[in-house]
Scaffold this motif. Structure first.
Motif, PDB file in Angstrom:
ATOM      1  N   ARG A  26       0.828  -1.208   0.000  1.00  0.00           N
ATOM      2  CA  ARG A  26       0.000   0.000   0.000  1.00  0.00           C
ATOM      3  C   ARG A  26       0.863   1.258   0.000  1.00  0.00           C
ATOM      4  N   GLN A  27       1.946   1.242   0.760  1.00  0.00           N
ATOM      5  CA  GLN A  27       2.854   2.390   0.790  1.00  0.00           C
ATOM      6  C   GLN A  27       3.575   2.548  -0.547  1.00  0.00           C
ATOM      7  N   ILE A  28       3.917   1.428  -1.178  1.00  0.00           N
ATOM      8  CA  ILE A  28       4.510   1.484  -2.514  1.00  0.00           C
ATOM      9  C   ILE A  28       3.503   2.086  -3.483  1.00  0.00           C
ATOM     10  N   ALA A  29       2.249   1.645  -3.395  1.00  0.00           N
ATOM     11  CA  ALA A  29       1.196   2.152  -4.280  1.00  0.00           C
ATOM     12  C   ALA A  29       1.018   3.652  -4.138  1.00  0.00           C
ATOM     13  N   SER A  30       1.148   4.158  -2.924  1.00  0.00           N
ATOM     14  CA  SER A  30       0.976   5.595  -2.732  1.00  0.00           C
ATOM     15  C   SER A  30       2.124   6.381  -3.350  1.00  0.00           C
ATOM     16  N   GLN A  31       3.249   5.738  -3.564  1.00  0.00           N
ATOM     17  CA  GLN A  31       4.401   6.397  -4.163  1.00  0.00           C
ATOM     18  C   GLN A  31       4.388   6.351  -5.692  1.00  0.00           C
ATOM     19  N   CYS A  32       3.927   5.222  -6.264  1.00  0.00           N
ATOM     20  CA  CYS A  32       4.077   5.060  -7.722  1.00  0.00           C
ATOM     21  C   CYS A  32       2.899   4.375  -8.413  1.00  0.00           C
ATOM     22  N   LYS A  33       1.825   4.118  -7.706  1.00  0.00           N
ATOM     23  CA  LYS A  33       0.604   3.498  -8.224  1.00  0.00           C
ATOM     24  C   LYS A  33       0.724   1.996  -8.495  1.00  0.00           C
ATOM     25  N   ALA A  34       1.888   1.414  -8.341  1.00  0.00           N
ATOM     26  CA  ALA A  34       2.043  -0.022  -8.595  1.00  0.00           C
ATOM     27  C   ALA A  34       1.074  -0.804  -7.715  1.00  0.00           C
ATOM     28  N   GLY A  35       0.354  -1.736  -8.311  1.00  0.00           N
ATOM     29  CA  GLY A  35      -0.577  -2.572  -7.572  1.00  0.00           C
ATOM     30  C   GLY A  35      -1.981  -2.021  -7.470  1.00  0.00           C
ATOM     31  N   THR A  36      -2.235  -0.855  -8.071  1.00  0.00           N
ATOM     32  CA  THR A  36      -3.550  -0.231  -7.912  1.00  0.00           C
ATOM     33  C   THR A  36      -4.483  -0.449  -9.099  1.00  0.00           C
ATOM     34  N   ASP A  37      -4.000  -1.079 -10.164  1.00  0.00           N
ATOM     35  CA  ASP A  37      -4.881  -1.305 -11.318  1.00  0.00           C
ATOM     36  C   ASP A  37      -5.351  -2.759 -11.315  1.00  0.00           C
ATOM     37  N   CYS A  38      -4.644  -3.639 -11.969  1.00  0.00           N
ATOM     38  CA  CYS A  38      -5.112  -5.028 -12.046  1.00  0.00           C
ATOM     39  C   CYS A  38      -4.751  -5.835 -10.797  1.00  0.00           C
ATOM     40  N   GLY A  39      -3.699  -5.404 -10.069  1.00  0.00           N
ATOM     41  CA  GLY A  39      -3.320  -6.068  -8.823  1.00  0.00           C
ATOM     42  C   GLY A  39      -2.440  -7.291  -8.987  1.00  0.00           C
ATOM     43  N   SER A  40      -2.091  -7.658 -10.206  1.00  0.00           N
ATOM     44  CA  SER A  40      -1.295  -8.872 -10.398  1.00  0.00           C
ATOM     45  C   SER A  40       0.133  -8.741  -9.877  1.00  0.00           C
ATOM     46  N   CYS A  41       0.602  -7.534  -9.626  1.00  0.00           N
ATOM     47  CA  CYS A  41       1.976  -7.331  -9.166  1.00  0.00           C
ATOM     48  C   CYS A  41       2.097  -7.272  -7.642  1.00  0.00           C
ATOM     49  N   VAL A  42       1.009  -7.298  -6.930  1.00  0.00           N
ATOM     50  CA  VAL A  42       1.061  -7.109  -5.474  1.00  0.00           C
ATOM     51  C   VAL A  42       1.902  -8.188  -4.801  1.00  0.00           C
ATOM     52  N   ARG A  43       1.772  -9.433  -5.215  1.00  0.00           N
ATOM     53  CA  ARG A  43       2.571 -10.503  -4.606  1.00  0.00           C
ATOM     54  C   ARG A  43       4.058 -10.319  -4.903  1.00  0.00           C
ATOM     55  N   ARG A  44       4.361  -9.850  -6.080  1.00  0.00           N
ATOM     56  CA  ARG A  44       5.764  -9.589  -6.435  1.00  0.00           C
ATOM     57  C   ARG A  44       6.312  -8.444  -5.569  1.00  0.00           C
ATOM     58  N   ILE A  45       5.523  -7.424  -5.369  1.00  0.00           N
ATOM     59  CA  ILE A  45       5.929  -6.307  -4.511  1.00  0.00           C
ATOM     60  C   ILE A  45       6.144  -6.808  -3.081  1.00  0.00           C
ATOM     61  N   GLN A  46       5.241  -7.641  -2.586  1.00  0.00           N
ATOM     62  CA  GLN A  46       5.398  -8.211  -1.245  1.00  0.00           C
ATOM     63  C   GLN A  46       6.695  -8.995  -1.144  1.00  0.00           C
ATOM     64  N   SER A  47       7.013  -9.732  -2.189  1.00  0.00           N
ATOM     65  CA  SER A  47       8.241 -10.517  -2.214  1.00  0.00           C
ATOM     66  C   SER A  47       9.471  -9.617  -2.146  1.00  0.00           C
ATOM     67  N   ILE A  48       9.459  -8.550  -2.901  1.00  0.00           N
ATOM     68  CA  ILE A  48      10.580  -7.608  -2.897  1.00  0.00           C
ATOM     69  C   ILE A  48      10.717  -6.961  -1.521  1.00  0.00           C
ATOM     70  N   LEU A  49       9.622  -6.547  -0.939  1.00  0.00           N
ATOM     71  CA  LEU A  49       9.657  -5.899   0.368  1.00  0.00           C
ATOM     72  C   LEU A  49      10.090  -6.862   1.465  1.00  0.00           C
ATOM     73  N   GLY A  50       9.784  -8.117   1.304  1.00  0.00           N
ATOM     74  CA  GLY A  50      10.131  -9.110   2.317  1.00  0.00           C
ATOM     75  C   GLY A  50      11.605  -9.405   2.408  1.00  0.00           C
ATOM     76  N   ARG A  51      12.378  -8.995   1.410  1.00  0.00           N
ATOM     77  CA  ARG A  51      13.804  -9.302   1.388  1.00  0.00           C
ATOM     78  C   ARG A  51      14.651  -8.362   2.221  1.00  0.00           C
ATOM     79  N   GLY A  52      14.210  -7.135   2.377  1.00  0.00           N
ATOM     80  CA  GLY A  52      15.053  -6.140   3.035  1.00  0.00           C
ATOM     81  C   GLY A  52      14.559  -5.778   4.417  1.00  0.00           C
TER      82      GLY A  52
END
Length: 79
Positions: A26-52
């Protein structure tokens, strides 16, 4: 590599937003809109965020105030 095809957001952009303090999709979405249209990238974003490391998540896990600690502000006294 693109993470969000709908808005052309790359993995590097997501990582940069995470470095700047975004800890959730959600915080990523507020910065760049990623995940706010079709939503298919949300799991990928979660994966990226989970690494750091995420300073806010670490503070929350410790039961400490999140915003006051990051901003360097003193917690407000209870009224």
């Amino acid at each position: 590599m693109y993470v969000c095809s709908c808005f052309g957001v790359t993995e590097a952009q997501v990582k940069k937003h995470a470095e700047d303090g975004a800890c959730t999709p959600r915080q990523i979405a507020s910065q760049c809109k990623a995940g706010t249209d079709c939503g298919s990238c949300v799991r990928r974003i979660q994966s990226i965020l989970g690494r750091g490391a995420c300073p806010r998540r670490e503070l929350a896990d410790q039961g400490r105030p999140i915003l006051a600690e990051l901003d360097g502000a003193e917690p407000a006294a209870a009224a």
